[in-house]
Every structure is written in C-alpha cells, then in structure tokens.
Design a protein around this motif. Sequence first.
Motif, PDB file in Angstrom:
ATOM      1  N   SER A 179      29.063  31.586  31.866  1.00 21.12           N
ATOM      2  CA  SER A 179      30.388  31.010  32.059  1.00 21.12           C
ATOM      3  C   SER A 179      30.360  29.529  31.743  1.00 21.12           C
ATOM      4  N   LYS A 183      37.821  30.278  34.286  1.00 22.77           N
ATOM      5  CA  LYS A 183      38.621  31.395  33.786  1.00 22.77           C
ATOM      6  C   LYS A 183      37.710  32.522  33.302  1.00 22.77           C
ATOM      7  N   GLU A 221      36.610  32.321  29.871  1.00 23.73           N
ATOM      8  CA  GLU A 221      35.593  31.304  29.617  1.00 23.73           C
ATOM      9  C   GLU A 221      34.222  31.824  30.049  1.00 23.73           C
ATOM     10  N   GLU A 266      44.919  36.574  32.304  1.00 23.40           N
ATOM     11  CA  GLU A 266      44.913  35.273  31.621  1.00 23.40           C
ATOM     12  C   GLU A 266      45.523  35.374  30.228  1.00 23.40           C
ATOM     13  N   GLN A 319      48.833  33.485  29.058  1.00 24.84           N
ATOM     14  CA  GLN A 319      48.708  32.562  27.918  1.00 24.84           C
ATOM     15  C   GLN A 319      49.840  32.852  26.926  1.00 24.84           C
ATOM     16  N   TRP A 348      37.594  28.260  41.174  1.00 28.24           N
ATOM     17  CA  TRP A 348      37.735  29.658  40.765  1.00 28.24           C
ATOM     18  C   TRP A 348      38.697  30.392  41.688  1.00 28.24           C
ATOM     19  N   HIS A 367      42.195  29.486  40.925  1.00 27.17           N
ATOM     20  CA  HIS A 367      42.611  30.151  39.684  1.00 27.17           C
ATOM     21  C   HIS A 367      42.997  31.602  39.976  1.00 27.17           C
ATOM     22  N   LEU A 415      46.715  33.420  39.466  1.00 26.28           N
ATOM     23  CA  LEU A 415      46.947  34.659  38.712  1.00 26.28           C
ATOM     24  C   LEU A 415      47.681  35.686  39.573  1.00 26.28           C
TER      25      LEU A 415
END
Length: 159
Positions: free
Chosen positions: A9, A13, A16, A73, A77, A142, A145, A149
């Motif tokens: 990583s 994300k 990523e 994601e 996006q 994390w 994030h 989501l």
Amino acid sequence: MQEVENMGSWGVKALESDEGLDVIDILTNEYVPEHPVLDLGEIIELMKEEVMLGADFSQIDFLFDNTAMALAELYFQWKDVGKLDYGTEESVWNKVTDFMTSKEALDLLLRQLTDIKNEVPDEDGEREIAELWKNGNSWEKWNNHLDMLIQRLEQEQEK
C-alpha cells in the motif's frame, strides 16, 4: 507521499494498493473494453467470478474487503470527476461514458463496508484488513476514509 506501513500500500485508499491495482487490471482487460457504460452490479459479479469478492458475506478475506472498498472508490471517483483515468492516452478507460448502479449493488457494498467497520470476524476471529491498519500509524486516516465511503453509500441509497 504519505507514510503507510502496510505492505503493498502507498496510501489509505484501497485503490492505492497492489490488490487495488489487481481490480483495475481485471476491469481494464476483461470488462471496460466491452462496456463503455459501467454497471456496478455487473462489476461485482465479475469480481466474484474472479474470486476478488466472496460469494456471500460469510466469506471474509482481506482481498474481498479491499476489493469492495476499491469498487466504492471507483464509483465515487466517477461521481466526483466524471472520468476514470487508468492508463495512457489510448486507454480503454477514456471510452467510459457512464457508471450505473442499482440499489442491490449499493446495498452489497454498504453491507461489506459496514461489516469491515464493525469488524465482523472471520473464522479466525478477526477482520484482517482492520487488524492490519490498526497495527500501523495510518489507522485513523484509513478509518476516516472507510467512514466516508460508508456515508456516501448511505447517501446514494437515499437518492
């Protein structure tokens, strides 16, 4: 570049990560060339066929959790930017014109991400993805994030 200590990583994300790149690779080679309009439900089924997602929620695995996050994601996006940029100028991604979803697809991702958040354990008694992030110094980023989501998936369901 932010410091992320999980192997494979380079950010918080799912996209990523090495596993996120595997999702992109499967879509680039097996789905996007034939589908200028992406369908989240079809993509979920493809990921199940490729054993990137479990057949049901009882199948808990780091890879499946990462894939579910990566798909969320990708969807957001598209919603935010209106394009998905994965490749070169001639990339099949440039031919994508829309990204559709259904209540069922949103429900599936929301359930998967909520199970991650609630650390629903696997047969070994842990949620590997959460444990890996907890053991590093990027846990809070994390976790934030993941919360974002989940919140966005909930908002999409309300539409």
